[in-house]
Design a protein around this motif. Structure first.
Motif, PDB file in Angstrom:
ATOM      1  N   ARG A 200       0.834  -1.206   0.000  1.00 20.25           N
ATOM      2  CA  ARG A 200       0.000   0.000   0.000  1.00 20.25           C
ATOM      3  C   ARG A 200       0.867   1.254   0.000  1.00 20.25           C
ATOM      4  O   ARG A 200       0.529   2.253  -0.655  1.00 20.25           O
ATOM      5  CB  ARG A 200      -0.906  -0.024   1.226  1.00 20.25           C
TER       6      ARG A 200
ATOM      7  N   SER B 212       2.178   1.905  -3.451  1.00 21.96           N
ATOM      8  CA  SER B 212       1.128   2.482  -4.297  1.00 21.96           C
ATOM      9  C   SER B 212       0.941   3.964  -3.998  1.00 21.96           C
ATOM     10  O   SER B 212       0.755   4.777  -4.916  1.00 21.96           O
ATOM     11  CB  SER B 212      -0.188   1.732  -4.081  1.00 21.96           C
ATOM     12  N   ALA B 213       1.000   4.334  -2.702  1.00 21.24           N
ATOM     13  CA  ALA B 213       0.839   5.742  -2.332  1.00 21.24           C
ATOM     14  C   ALA B 213       1.998   6.580  -2.855  1.00 21.24           C
ATOM     15  O   ALA B 213       1.801   7.705  -3.345  1.00 21.24           O
ATOM     16  CB  ALA B 213       0.731   5.868  -0.816  1.00 21.24           C
TER      17      ALA B 213
ATOM     18  N   CYS C 194       1.058   9.414  -5.326  1.00 20.39           N
ATOM     19  CA  CYS C 194       1.015  10.738  -4.690  1.00 20.39           C
ATOM     20  C   CYS C 194       2.382  11.266  -4.275  1.00 20.39           C
ATOM     21  O   CYS C 194       2.476  12.396  -3.781  1.00 20.39           O
ATOM     22  CB  CYS C 194       0.102  10.691  -3.459  1.00 20.39           C
TER      23      CYS C 194
ATOM     24  N   PRO D  13       1.480   7.960   3.831  1.00 18.65           N
ATOM     25  CA  PRO D  13       0.512   8.249   4.899  1.00 18.65           C
ATOM     26  C   PRO D  13       1.184   8.248   6.272  1.00 18.65           C
ATOM     27  O   PRO D  13       2.223   7.613   6.477  1.00 18.65           O
ATOM     28  CB  PRO D  13      -0.505   7.108   4.768  1.00 18.65           C
TER      29      PRO D  13
ATOM     30  N   CYS E 295       2.301  12.465   3.646  1.00 19.66           N
ATOM     31  CA  CYS E 295       1.184  13.106   2.948  1.00 19.66           C
ATOM     32  C   CYS E 295       0.523  14.128   3.876  1.00 19.66           C
ATOM     33  O   CYS E 295       0.413  13.912   5.090  1.00 19.66           O
ATOM     34  CB  CYS E 295       0.147  12.065   2.531  1.00 19.66           C
TER      35      CYS E 295
ATOM     36  N   HIS F 292      -2.638  16.569  -0.369  1.00 14.26           N
ATOM     37  CA  HIS F 292      -2.665  15.331  -1.152  1.00 14.26           C
ATOM     38  C   HIS F 292      -4.013  14.617  -1.046  1.00 14.26           C
ATOM     39  O   HIS F 292      -4.140  13.466  -1.477  1.00 14.26           O
ATOM     40  CB  HIS F 292      -1.569  14.375  -0.673  1.00 14.26           C
TER      41      HIS F 292
ATOM     42  N   LEU G  29      -5.127  10.939  -2.530  1.00 13.93           N
ATOM     43  CA  LEU G  29      -5.398   9.837  -1.607  1.00 13.93           C
ATOM     44  C   LEU G  29      -6.825   9.317  -1.762  1.00 13.93           C
ATOM     45  O   LEU G  29      -7.079   8.125  -1.575  1.00 13.93           O
ATOM     46  CB  LEU G  29      -5.154  10.289  -0.170  1.00 13.93           C
TER      47      LEU G  29
ATOM     48  N   LEU H 164      -6.657   7.052  -4.683  1.00 14.40           N
ATOM     49  CA  LEU H 164      -5.959   5.821  -4.315  1.00 14.40           C
ATOM     50  C   LEU H 164      -6.843   4.927  -3.448  1.00 14.40           C
ATOM     51  O   LEU H 164      -6.875   3.704  -3.629  1.00 14.40           O
ATOM     52  CB  LEU H 164      -4.672   6.169  -3.567  1.00 14.40           C
ATOM     53  N   GLU H 165      -7.573   5.531  -2.525  1.00 16.32           N
ATOM     54  CA  GLU H 165      -8.450   4.759  -1.641  1.00 16.32           C
ATOM     55  C   GLU H 165      -9.549   4.059  -2.429  1.00 16.32           C
ATOM     56  O   GLU H 165      -9.970   2.948  -2.084  1.00 16.32           O
ATOM     57  CB  GLU H 165      -9.064   5.688  -0.590  1.00 16.32           C
TER      58      GLU H 165
ATOM     59  N   TRP I 111      -7.330   1.201  -4.742  1.00 15.15           N
ATOM     60  CA  TRP I 111      -6.407   0.208  -4.175  1.00 15.15           C
ATOM     61  C   TRP I 111      -7.175  -0.925  -3.510  1.00 15.15           C
ATOM     62  O   TRP I 111      -8.216  -0.721  -2.879  1.00 15.15           O
ATOM     63  CB  TRP I 111      -5.492   0.868  -3.146  1.00 15.15           C
TER      64      TRP I 111
END
Length: 435
Positions: free
Chosen positions: A294, A297-298, A302, A306, A324, A328, A332, A335-336, A339
């Motif tokens: 994860r 991916s962030a 971005c 996190p 972040c 951002h 995010l 992405l949420e 993902w």
């Protein structure tokens, strides 16, 4: 008929006369009684078809799933089992008192009134639930915070400071009726559920009942988006996707269920796709692998991490990224929405592992300003599930050999015998016919 055809016919007649396979010789010796010969031919054909069907079914089953998981007759005593890293999270993510102090500091440095900041600080919910806030408003708040503060806002440290402390959430802690210091048992740590109280050194607690008295007062609550009116606390376990909620005024008993998974070391030789799990030396545990996936991916989407990740740890220090912030939020949110743990194909369960889950039973009610929960292992034994190969090579060989032996009386000797006749005797007969 050609010379090769005549040699093959002679060889087949010789094979049927002398073969050790049961019933094949009768095809030669009763050749004048056609109905009996037809019967034996039909019987042998059915035997060969049955043997082929069973053998191919066994091989296809082995190729489709070469491992099997079964409940072992061995088990562990629950009283010897350590507690997992229990995580206690409050639905109130930020302390009202500390946010008022922050608003006063921002008012003194920016020239805007305290109420101005108190109306906008609920957007800090974007750190915990990006989809709960408007991205543009969150970005404007981030810009205002940067302008108002003289020092750089350190996201992780600030959120830890603004969150309710474990001292304020935990009124008392008892282990089998013996009072303990809650601050030594639990530590406030950033998680994906917010800043939560995580049980420290859980291995010290074995076979006991942990009783917690929680502060359910709303005096320090700061209303934020996505916070429910009746929200209290939630409990989480590592590797368990479920959660249990505790409401204000509840007295609950939680049973901790555990199972142990153990894999045969010989499965290391199996392809990863067949056994579907990692041994400890092969890859990260699933509990660590999914957060790292994860995080990647962030960073890719971005270019930030996190706040739940500790970027000062040796494993993440080399990433050279920052945390972040509210600017951002739009990224995010995207992405949420996209993902999923299923996108991390490299993250597989551990072959040797412990799995936990919680079940809740309501014991009664108490003052609405408090909640009480008792946690203990359910049952006296912890089951063990073993993952083994469906067949060892010798078991597969014996199964196939047994089927062939029962259906057509075939063995290794029969196979060598067939090769002998179809090669050496055929060659010999072909030469004899040429003389």
């Amino acid at each position: 008929m050609s010379r090769l055809g005549r040699a093959l016919r002679v060889t087949l007649v010789e094979y049927f006369k002398k073969t050790s396979l049961n019933g094949f010789g009768l095809l030669y010796f009763i050749r004048r009684r056609r109905y009996q010969r037809f019967f034996w031919f039909l019987f042998i054909a059915v035997g060969m078809l049955s043997a082929s069907f069973v053998v191919f079914s066994t091989l296809l089953q082995f190729l489709a799933r070469s491992t099997v998981t079964s409940l072992s007759d061995q088990s562990s005593a629950a009283e010897d089992m350590p507690f997992p890293a229990l995580t206690l999270c409050s639905a109130n993510k930020l302390s009202r008192q500390r946010l008022h102090e922050l608003a006063q500091q921002l008012a003194s440095s920016s020239g805007n009134a305290t109420d101005y900041w108190l109306q906008r600080l609920p957007l800090l919910s974007g750190y915990f639930f990006p989809s709960a806030v408007e991205a543009a408003s969150a970005a404007r708040l981030q810009a205002a915070l940067v302008d108002a503060q003289e020092v750089v806002w350190h996201v992780r440290q600030q959120l830890l400071h603004l969150s309710p402390s474990c001292e304020s959430l935990l009124l008392s802690c008892h282990l089998d009726a013996v009072a303990l210091n809650c601050t030594q048992l639990f530590r406030l740590m950033p998680t994906f559920e917010g800043c939560c109280c995580v049980l420290q050194q859980p291995g010290r607690i074995t076979g006991a009942t942990l009783t917690l008295r929680l502060n359910a007062s709303r005096a320090d609550d700061f209303r934020m988006p996505r916070t429910r009116l009746n929200a209290g606390f939630s409990l989480h376990l590592p590797g368990w996707l479920g959660r249990l909620s505790l409401q204000p005024g509840e007295s609950s008993a939680l049973q901790l269920g555990a199972i142990r998974l153990q894999a045969d070391p010989r499965l290391r030789g199996f392809p990863l796709a067949e056994r579907g799990c990692h041994f400890a030396e092969e890859a990260e545990h699933l509990v660590q692998c999914l957060p790292l996936c994860r995080l990647r991916s962030a960073i890719a989407a971005c270019n930030c991490a996190p706040f739940a990740y500790d970027l000062s740890s040796p494993a993440l220090a080399e990433l050279n990224v920052s945390y972040c912030n509210l600017a951002h939020t739009a990224c995010l949110q995207s992405l949420e929405a996209s993902w999923s743990p299923w996108s991390c194909e490299e993250c597989l369960p551990a072959c040797n592992d412990w799995r936990y889950e919680l079940s809740k039973s309501l014991s009664g009610y108490m003052s609405p300003l408090e909640s009480k929960v008792s946690i203990r292992y359910g049952g006296q034994r912890v089951p063990l599930y073993r993952q083994d190969g469906l067949y060892n090579w010798y078991e597969l060989l014996s199964n196939v050999g047994g089927v062939l032996s029962v259906c057509i009386g075939c063995s290794f000797i029969s196979g060598f015998e067939f090769v002998y006749f179809m090669l050496f005797r055929l060659w010999h007969n072909w030469r004899q016919l040429g003389l």
